[in-house]
Design a protein around this motif. Structure first.
Motif, mmCIF file in Angstrom:
data_model
loop_
_atom_site.group_PDB
_atom_site.id
_atom_site.type_symbol
_atom_site.label_atom_id
_atom_site.label_comp_id
_atom_site.label_asym_id
_atom_site.label_seq_id
_atom_site.Cartn_x
_atom_site.Cartn_y
_atom_site.Cartn_z
ATOM 1 N N LEU A 1 0.843 -1.192 0.000
ATOM 2 C CA LEU A 1 0.000 0.000 0.000
ATOM 3 C C LEU A 1 0.878 1.241 0.000
ATOM 4 C CD1 LEU A 1 -2.674 1.530 0.296
ATOM 5 C CD2 LEU A 1 -2.519 1.183 2.773
ATOM 6 N N ILE A 2 0.751 2.051 -1.044
ATOM 7 C CA ILE A 2 1.444 3.339 -1.116
ATOM 8 C C ILE A 2 0.450 4.439 -0.768
ATOM 9 C CG2 ILE A 2 2.629 4.985 -2.619
ATOM 10 C CD1 ILE A 2 3.658 2.635 -4.247
ATOM 11 N N PRO B 1 0.043 -4.431 -5.513
ATOM 12 C CA PRO B 1 0.112 -3.031 -5.069
ATOM 13 C C PRO B 1 -1.207 -2.270 -5.174
ATOM 14 C CG PRO B 1 1.006 -3.238 -7.275
ATOM 15 C CD PRO B 1 0.576 -4.619 -6.865
ATOM 16 N N TYR B 2 -1.390 -1.326 -4.247
ATOM 17 C CA TYR B 2 -2.551 -0.442 -4.211
ATOM 18 C C TYR B 2 -2.057 0.979 -3.924
ATOM 19 C CZ TYR B 2 -5.252 -4.770 -3.600
ATOM 20 O OH TYR B 2 -5.795 -6.020 -3.761
ATOM 21 N N ILE B 3 -2.818 1.962 -4.420
ATOM 22 C CA ILE B 3 -2.462 3.361 -4.206
ATOM 23 C C ILE B 3 -3.625 4.083 -3.533
ATOM 24 C CG2 ILE B 3 -1.571 5.481 -5.252
ATOM 25 C CD1 ILE B 3 0.159 2.980 -5.795
ATOM 26 N N SER C 1 -2.413 2.100 -15.636
ATOM 27 C CA SER C 1 -2.574 0.726 -15.156
ATOM 28 C C SER C 1 -3.218 0.715 -13.774
ATOM 29 C CB SER C 1 -1.207 0.028 -15.100
ATOM 30 O OG SER C 1 -0.605 -0.018 -16.370
ATOM 31 N N ILE C 2 -2.873 1.698 -12.946
ATOM 32 C CA ILE C 2 -3.424 1.762 -11.592
ATOM 33 C C ILE C 2 -4.939 1.871 -11.643
ATOM 34 C CG2 ILE C 2 -3.482 3.095 -9.453
ATOM 35 C CD1 ILE C 2 -0.651 4.057 -10.099
ATOM 36 N N LEU D 1 -7.471 4.758 -5.095
ATOM 37 C CA LEU D 1 -8.541 5.231 -4.219
ATOM 38 C C LEU D 1 -8.162 6.602 -3.680
ATOM 39 C CD1 LEU D 1 -10.404 3.231 -1.504
ATOM 40 C CD2 LEU D 1 -9.310 5.367 -0.882
ATOM 41 N N ARG D 2 -9.090 7.553 -3.812
ATOM 42 C CA ARG D 2 -8.838 8.889 -3.262
ATOM 43 C C ARG D 2 -9.585 9.022 -1.948
ATOM 44 N NH1 ARG D 2 -9.943 12.618 -7.431
ATOM 45 N NH2 ARG D 2 -11.948 13.340 -6.622
#
Length: 402
Positions: A52-53, A208-210, A266-267, A274-275
């Motif tokens: 998680l970034i 990965p997730y942002i 790609s994300i 997610l914001r």
């Protein structure tokens, strides 16, 4: 086309609280032609290590938010891993990307070399004891420090009692054993620059997730004022409108270009963006955290619930009464009040977080920020105030709620 969850026309607030539109607080951007079912992670992907970034800016509530997810058992929290490269998020982009690719892939062998390069090339001073302890901000990463000692005592008891500096081979092992790696990243400007890191981690068989953590620009100005640093009000206004506002605007423009089909992401295509507004996290942290863990495709951990409840003290008035009357527990109440007032603290009074800027920031500064950043403020779901009276009237919300 990207689904952001809401649209908002530019207007000055003229209506009472009861008539405000209610908006969602968490925004997941996905390609409209892709369904959630088609993006469901396959069985072999579910076994991959999750990364998680938390992509954000300073003074945006990232310390508290990062700690929420770092409280997960068997997680590894990296607090400001790009610290040696200095405050300028636009500099050393390739070097920062390279370092994140390495450490988020559990390779810490080049960490000290990269630290030295960053400190030598930037104007950043080593206030985080990166060289001495072998890792930046170890005291902000208590879980990592504890995990390191456990692994080190088992694998390398001869290492000076497993004291600092940390060994990179032990860090590698701690990382490999972690189910979730969380990195707080404030020193990369562009979401587009995170794309390269995301693709690398995906190719390396990570999951990965942002999370894009944002905060009201006017509240950021209040936070800068409370820091009591070298900037006066005019300097803070310039800093917020030039640095924070422009950075948020560029990322919004990038997301729009993805929505319009001008650029590929790609994300977003994979449903991994997610914001999250800090105001929502502060005022409704349990529900918001649950949504984030749902986004991560993880169950909501009991330890996160316990951490959050111990970190929130909404009844600040009651604490002050205890101290003033010298009642039982006044010593503990005084300590807690100090933690709440600390700019870098993790104990939070939710209502104070959301509304405090309206009492601290002069309306002239608020007006300047709104005049120069109205598009950003509204697109993030915050409310513009046309006069000082409305700004001071707390029956009006400063952000659109559910």
């Amino acid at each position: 086309m990207i689904r952001t969850g809401y649209t908002m026309r530019r207007s000055w607030i003229k209506v009472p609280l009861a008539t405000l539109l209610l908006f969602g607080s968490v925004y997941i951007l996905t390609s409209m032609q892709d369904t959630r079912e088609s993006l469901h992670v396959s069985s072999d992907t579910e076994e991959r290590q999750k990364v998680l970034i938390i992509f954000t800016q300073t003074r945006s509530g990232s310390s508290f938010t990062g700690e929420v997810f770092a409280s997960v058992n068997n997680s590894m929290y990296l607090y400001e891993p790009l610290y040696p490269f200095g405050q300028n998020c636009a500099s050393f982009v390739e070097q920062k990307q390279r370092l994140l690719k390495q450490i988020l892939n559990c390779d810490f062998t080049k960490l000290q070399t990269t630290y030295e390069y960053g400190f030598n090339k930037s104007d950043q001073k080593d206030y985080a004891s990166c060289r001495k302890e072998g890792f930046c901000f170890t005291r902000q990463s208590i879980g990592l420090a504890n995990s390191y000692r456990k692994v080190c005592s088992r694998l390398a008891p001869e290492h000076n009692g497993c004291r600092y500096p940390m060994q990179h081979r032990i860090l590698n092992k701690v990382c490999d054993n972690s189910h979730l790696i969380v990195a707080k990243v404030t020193r990369i400007c562009s979401l587009e620059d995170v794309e390269d890191i995301y693709r690398h981690l995906t190719a390396a068989k990570k999951d990965p997730y942002i999370i894009h953590l944002v905060r009201d620009l006017r509240s950021i100005a209040s936070s800068r004022i409370k820091l009591n640093d070298h900037l006066n009000l005019e300097g803070i206004g310039g800093y917020v409108t030039y640095s924070y506002c422009r950075r948020q605007r560029r990322n919004l423009e990038y997301l729009k270009s993805v929505s319009d089909g001008a650029k590929m992401s790609s994300i977003i295509a994979n449903g991994r963006y997610l914001r999250l507004r800090y105001e929502d996290m502060a005022t409704n942290v349990i529900d918001e955290a649950k949504k984030v863990f749902e986004f991560l495709e993880l169950p909501f951990p009991r330890e996160v619930d316990e951490y959050v409840r111990s970190s929130l003290h909404p009844n600040i008035t009651h604490l002050k009464q205890i101290v003033a009357k010298g009642r039982e527990g006044s010593k503990e109440a005084r300590k807690l009040l100090k933690k709440i007032d600390q700019p870098y603290g993790k104990v939070r009074d939710p209502l104070k977080i959301v509304n405090e800027w309206r009492s601290i920031v002069p309306f002239e500064l608020v007006k300047r920020i709104q005049d120069e950043c109205a598009d950003v403020i509204e697109k993030m779901g915050y409310t513009l105030f046309g006069n000082k009276e409305n700004m001071k009237d707390f029956s009006f919300h400063s952000f659109a709620r559910k």
